[in-house]
Design a protein around this motif. Sequence first.
Motif, PDB file in Angstrom:
ATOM      1  N   ARG A 203       0.839  -1.208   0.000  1.00 21.22           N
ATOM      2  CA  ARG A 203       0.000   0.000   0.000  1.00 21.22           C
ATOM      3  C   ARG A 203       0.870   1.253   0.000  1.00 21.22           C
ATOM      4  NH1 ARG A 203      -2.658  -3.023   4.214  1.00 21.22           N
ATOM      5  NH2 ARG A 203      -4.552  -4.033   3.396  1.00 21.22           N
ATOM      6  N   GLN A 204       1.947   1.228   0.754  1.00 20.81           N
ATOM      7  CA  GLN A 204       2.829   2.387   0.808  1.00 20.81           C
ATOM      8  C   GLN A 204       3.448   2.706  -0.542  1.00 20.81           C
ATOM      9  OE1 GLN A 204       5.621   1.362   3.905  1.00 20.81           O
ATOM     10  NE2 GLN A 204       4.096   1.547   5.534  1.00 20.81           N
ATOM     11  N   ARG A 205       3.548   1.720  -1.398  1.00 27.24           N
ATOM     12  CA  ARG A 205       4.061   1.939  -2.746  1.00 27.24           C
ATOM     13  C   ARG A 205       2.971   2.369  -3.721  1.00 27.24           C
ATOM     14  NH1 ARG A 205       9.286  -0.952  -3.834  1.00 27.24           N
ATOM     15  NH2 ARG A 205       8.696  -0.782  -6.038  1.00 27.24           N
ATOM     16  N   GLY A 206       1.745   2.492  -3.232  1.00 23.42           N
ATOM     17  CA  GLY A 206       0.642   2.926  -4.067  1.00 23.42           C
ATOM     18  C   GLY A 206       0.057   1.835  -4.939  1.00 23.42           C
ATOM     19  N   LEU A 207       0.300   0.578  -4.609  1.00 22.24           N
ATOM     20  CA  LEU A 207      -0.203  -0.522  -5.422  1.00 22.24           C
ATOM     21  C   LEU A 207      -1.666  -0.811  -5.083  1.00 22.24           C
ATOM     22  CD1 LEU A 207       2.934  -2.841  -5.308  1.00 22.24           C
ATOM     23  CD2 LEU A 207       2.316  -1.117  -7.000  1.00 22.24           C
ATOM     24  N   LYS A 208      -2.332  -1.490  -6.012  1.00 22.86           N
ATOM     25  CA  LYS A 208      -3.776  -1.701  -5.891  1.00 22.86           C
ATOM     26  C   LYS A 208      -4.157  -3.117  -5.481  1.00 22.86           C
ATOM     27  CE  LYS A 208      -4.357   2.457  -7.443  1.00 22.86           C
ATOM     28  NZ  LYS A 208      -4.704   3.553  -6.484  1.00 22.86           N
ATOM     29  N   ARG A 209      -3.317  -4.106  -5.817  1.00 21.42           N
ATOM     30  CA  ARG A 209      -3.690  -5.503  -5.593  1.00 21.42           C
ATOM     31  C   ARG A 209      -2.485  -6.296  -5.132  1.00 21.42           C
ATOM     32  NH1 ARG A 209      -5.862  -7.979 -11.010  1.00 21.42           N
ATOM     33  NH2 ARG A 209      -4.400  -6.696 -12.173  1.00 21.42           N
ATOM     34  N   ALA A 210      -2.766  -7.328  -4.363  1.00 20.61           N
ATOM     35  CA  ALA A 210      -1.761  -8.325  -4.016  1.00 20.61           C
ATOM     36  C   ALA A 210      -2.204  -9.655  -4.602  1.00 20.61           C
ATOM     37  CB  ALA A 210      -1.609  -8.443  -2.503  1.00 20.61           C
ATOM     38  N   ILE A 211      -1.240 -10.439  -5.046  1.00 19.50           N
ATOM     39  CA  ILE A 211      -1.575 -11.743  -5.637  1.00 19.50           C
ATOM     40  C   ILE A 211      -0.637 -12.789  -5.057  1.00 19.50           C
ATOM     41  CG2 ILE A 211      -2.456 -10.707  -7.738  1.00 19.50           C
ATOM     42  CD1 ILE A 211       0.737 -12.631  -8.032  1.00 19.50           C
ATOM     43  N   LEU A 212      -1.060 -14.038  -5.142  1.00 17.40           N
ATOM     44  CA  LEU A 212      -0.215 -15.152  -4.717  1.00 17.40           C
ATOM     45  C   LEU A 212      -0.718 -16.423  -5.377  1.00 17.40           C
ATOM     46  CD1 LEU A 212      -2.137 -16.785  -2.515  1.00 17.40           C
ATOM     47  CD2 LEU A 212      -1.334 -14.999  -0.978  1.00 17.40           C
ATOM     48  N   GLN A 213       0.060 -17.475  -5.247  1.00 10.31           N
ATOM     49  CA  GLN A 213      -0.346 -18.789  -5.728  1.00 10.31           C
ATOM     50  C   GLN A 213      -0.188 -19.787  -4.588  1.00 10.31           C
ATOM     51  OE1 GLN A 213       2.685 -17.522  -7.459  1.00 10.31           O
ATOM     52  NE2 GLN A 213       1.254 -16.010  -8.285  1.00 10.31           N
ATOM     53  N   ALA A 214      -1.107 -20.716  -4.518  1.00  9.22           N
ATOM     54  CA  ALA A 214      -1.029 -21.770  -3.506  1.00  9.22           C
ATOM     55  C   ALA A 214      -1.468 -23.082  -4.135  1.00  9.22           C
ATOM     56  CB  ALA A 214      -1.920 -21.442  -2.307  1.00  9.22           C
ATOM     57  N   MET A 215      -0.822 -24.170  -3.723  1.00  6.70           N
ATOM     58  CA  MET A 215      -1.232 -25.479  -4.216  1.00  6.70           C
ATOM     59  C   MET A 215      -2.679 -25.729  -3.795  1.00  6.70           C
ATOM     60  SD  MET A 215       0.572 -27.565  -6.057  1.00  6.70           S
ATOM     61  CE  MET A 215       2.255 -27.373  -5.487  1.00  6.70           C
ATOM     62  N   ARG A 216      -3.524 -26.017  -4.758  1.00  2.63           N
ATOM     63  CA  ARG A 216      -4.950 -26.150  -4.453  1.00  2.63           C
ATOM     64  C   ARG A 216      -5.183 -27.303  -3.481  1.00  2.63           C
ATOM     65  NH1 ARG A 216     -10.203 -26.388  -8.016  1.00  2.63           N
ATOM     66  NH2 ARG A 216     -11.250 -24.553  -7.191  1.00  2.63           N
ATOM     67  N   GLY A 217      -5.943 -27.032  -2.437  1.00  3.47           N
ATOM     68  CA  GLY A 217      -6.239 -28.041  -1.431  1.00  3.47           C
ATOM     69  C   GLY A 217      -5.220 -28.139  -0.323  1.00  3.47           C
ATOM     70  N   SER A 218      -4.140 -27.363  -0.392  1.00  2.60           N
ATOM     71  CA  SER A 218      -3.104 -27.421   0.636  1.00  2.60           C
ATOM     72  C   SER A 218      -3.502 -26.587   1.850  1.00  2.60           C
ATOM     73  CB  SER A 218      -1.779 -26.891   0.074  1.00  2.60           C
ATOM     74  OG  SER A 218      -1.890 -25.502  -0.224  1.00  2.60           O
ATOM     75  N   PHE A 219      -2.712 -26.722   2.917  1.00  2.00           N
ATOM     76  CA  PHE A 219      -2.943 -25.886   4.096  1.00  2.00           C
ATOM     77  C   PHE A 219      -2.825 -24.412   3.733  1.00  2.00           C
ATOM     78  CE2 PHE A 219      -1.207 -23.330   7.535  1.00  2.00           C
ATOM     79  CZ  PHE A 219      -2.135 -23.541   8.547  1.00  2.00           C
ATOM     80  N   ALA A 220      -1.812 -24.059   2.915  1.00  2.00           N
ATOM     81  CA  ALA A 220      -1.619 -22.660   2.530  1.00  2.00           C
ATOM     82  C   ALA A 220      -2.818 -22.126   1.764  1.00  2.00           C
ATOM     83  CB  ALA A 220      -0.347 -22.526   1.688  1.00  2.00           C
ATOM     84  N   ASP A 221      -3.392 -22.944   0.890  1.00  2.00           N
ATOM     85  CA  ASP A 221      -4.570 -22.553   0.127  1.00  2.00           C
ATOM     86  C   ASP A 221      -5.693 -22.141   1.075  1.00  2.00           C
ATOM     87  OD1 ASP A 221      -6.466 -22.197  -1.864  1.00  2.00           O
ATOM     88  OD2 ASP A 221      -6.811 -24.332  -2.158  1.00  2.00           O
ATOM     89  N   GLY A 222      -5.987 -22.972   2.058  1.00  2.00           N
ATOM     90  CA  GLY A 222      -7.037 -22.649   3.018  1.00  2.00           C
ATOM     91  C   GLY A 222      -6.699 -21.439   3.868  1.00  2.00           C
ATOM     92  N   PHE A 223      -5.433 -21.315   4.255  1.00  2.00           N
ATOM     93  CA  PHE A 223      -4.993 -20.188   5.078  1.00  2.00           C
ATOM     94  C   PHE A 223      -5.247 -18.866   4.361  1.00  2.00           C
ATOM     95  CE2 PHE A 223      -1.391 -17.246   5.838  1.00  2.00           C
ATOM     96  CZ  PHE A 223      -1.651 -16.904   7.154  1.00  2.00           C
ATOM     97  N   TYR A 224      -4.864 -18.777   3.086  1.00  2.00           N
ATOM     98  CA  TYR A 224      -5.035 -17.523   2.349  1.00  2.00           C
ATOM     99  C   TYR A 224      -6.514 -17.229   2.082  1.00  2.00           C
ATOM    100  CZ  TYR A 224       0.001 -17.810   1.621  1.00  2.00           C
ATOM    101  OH  TYR A 224       1.351 -17.893   1.811  1.00  2.00           O
ATOM    102  N   ARG A 225      -7.289 -18.260   1.820  1.00  2.00           N
ATOM    103  CA  ARG A 225      -8.728 -18.027   1.602  1.00  2.00           C
ATOM    104  C   ARG A 225      -9.385 -17.505   2.873  1.00  2.00           C
ATOM    105  NH1 ARG A 225     -10.863 -21.096  -3.057  1.00  2.00           N
ATOM    106  NH2 ARG A 225      -9.162 -22.279  -3.998  1.00  2.00           N
ATOM    107  N   ARG A 226      -9.011 -18.095   4.008  1.00  2.00           N
ATOM    108  CA  ARG A 226      -9.582 -17.617   5.280  1.00  2.00           C
ATOM    109  C   ARG A 226      -9.162 -16.178   5.571  1.00  2.00           C
ATOM    110  NH1 ARG A 226      -8.065 -22.868   6.694  1.00  2.00           N
ATOM    111  NH2 ARG A 226      -6.162 -22.119   7.714  1.00  2.00           N
ATOM    112  N   ALA A 227      -7.979 -15.802   5.106  1.00  2.00           N
ATOM    113  CA  ALA A 227      -7.495 -14.443   5.337  1.00  2.00           C
ATOM    114  C   ALA A 227      -8.184 -13.425   4.439  1.00  2.00           C
ATOM    115  CB  ALA A 227      -5.983 -14.384   5.109  1.00  2.00           C
ATOM    116  N   GLY A 228      -8.871 -13.887   3.390  1.00  2.00           N
ATOM    117  CA  GLY A 228      -9.613 -12.967   2.535  1.00  2.00           C
ATOM    118  C   GLY A 228      -9.193 -12.960   1.080  1.00  2.00           C
ATOM    119  N   PHE A 229      -8.177 -13.738   0.703  1.00  2.00           N
ATOM    120  CA  PHE A 229      -7.805 -13.838  -0.700  1.00  2.00           C
ATOM    121  C   PHE A 229      -8.878 -14.611  -1.467  1.00  2.00           C
ATOM    122  CE2 PHE A 229      -3.809 -12.503   0.939  1.00  2.00           C
ATOM    123  CZ  PHE A 229      -3.082 -11.983  -0.122  1.00  2.00           C
TER     124      PHE A 229
END
Length: 243
Positions: A203-229
């Motif tokens: 945000r401090q750099r004035g950007l509009k979006r954040a993106i990431l990739q996660a292995m579908r069905g993995s713990f990380a996938d669920g973690f990011y979805r719960r966080a709002g991604f």
Amino acid sequence: MDALFRNHLSFFRLHRGDFFVAPDAVYIVAEAPGVTSWVPLSPTAERPADFDAVRLIPESGGEWGERLQAAGFRPAESLSYQEFPLDRELTQRCELSEHEVHIASSPDEALAFAEVQSAAFLGSGDSPDDRWWREFFPWAALRNYVDPNQDLLMIRSGGKAVAVLLLVYDDEVAGIYAVATRPEYRNRGLSTGLLNAGLERARQRGLKRAILQAMRGSFADGFYRRAGFEERYVSTVWRRPPA
């Protein structure tokens, strides 16, 4: 190509190898195990015979699954491409009252970042692939920590780096990569705290979006979805089994 995949290509070039864009395909070439792949950008692209992995994205078209299966390829990993608008806050917060987020600014800090990657992603494994990554992580961190379009974030505890996160900036997008915590420091909210710190940095750099990739069905996938991604699309890699 959309902004999510373009940013991922930037990460490949900076931290895995290189890529080349042709009118109808992308060629990802790397020494890293399992990374080299071919990405068709149209349903009529001509598949090269010397690539054993094909990565499909929405621009590839819908006919590729049948064609690849007929050629002996099998679906392997599927990546969920996710996006978070930076005018919102994550649904999960973690105030790092006992820890401070640092941005690597010296060779020693870059090496500390790489040590956390090895501890989190490789553990005590000693396979040829693990040995390759264990040598590669420090090299990549030393090369990239001085790049103004990247930030290597870390949290220290008792003077030791224990959690890390990589930001790759591209156009109006902040790509989040290499989110990792040493096993003995997990379940303390450190990744959540780093994720919030990384989004604020974007945000401090004035950007509009954040993106990431996660292995579908993995713990990380669920973690990011719960966080709002939110998932924008799924990219499946098809691999040809070794002869």
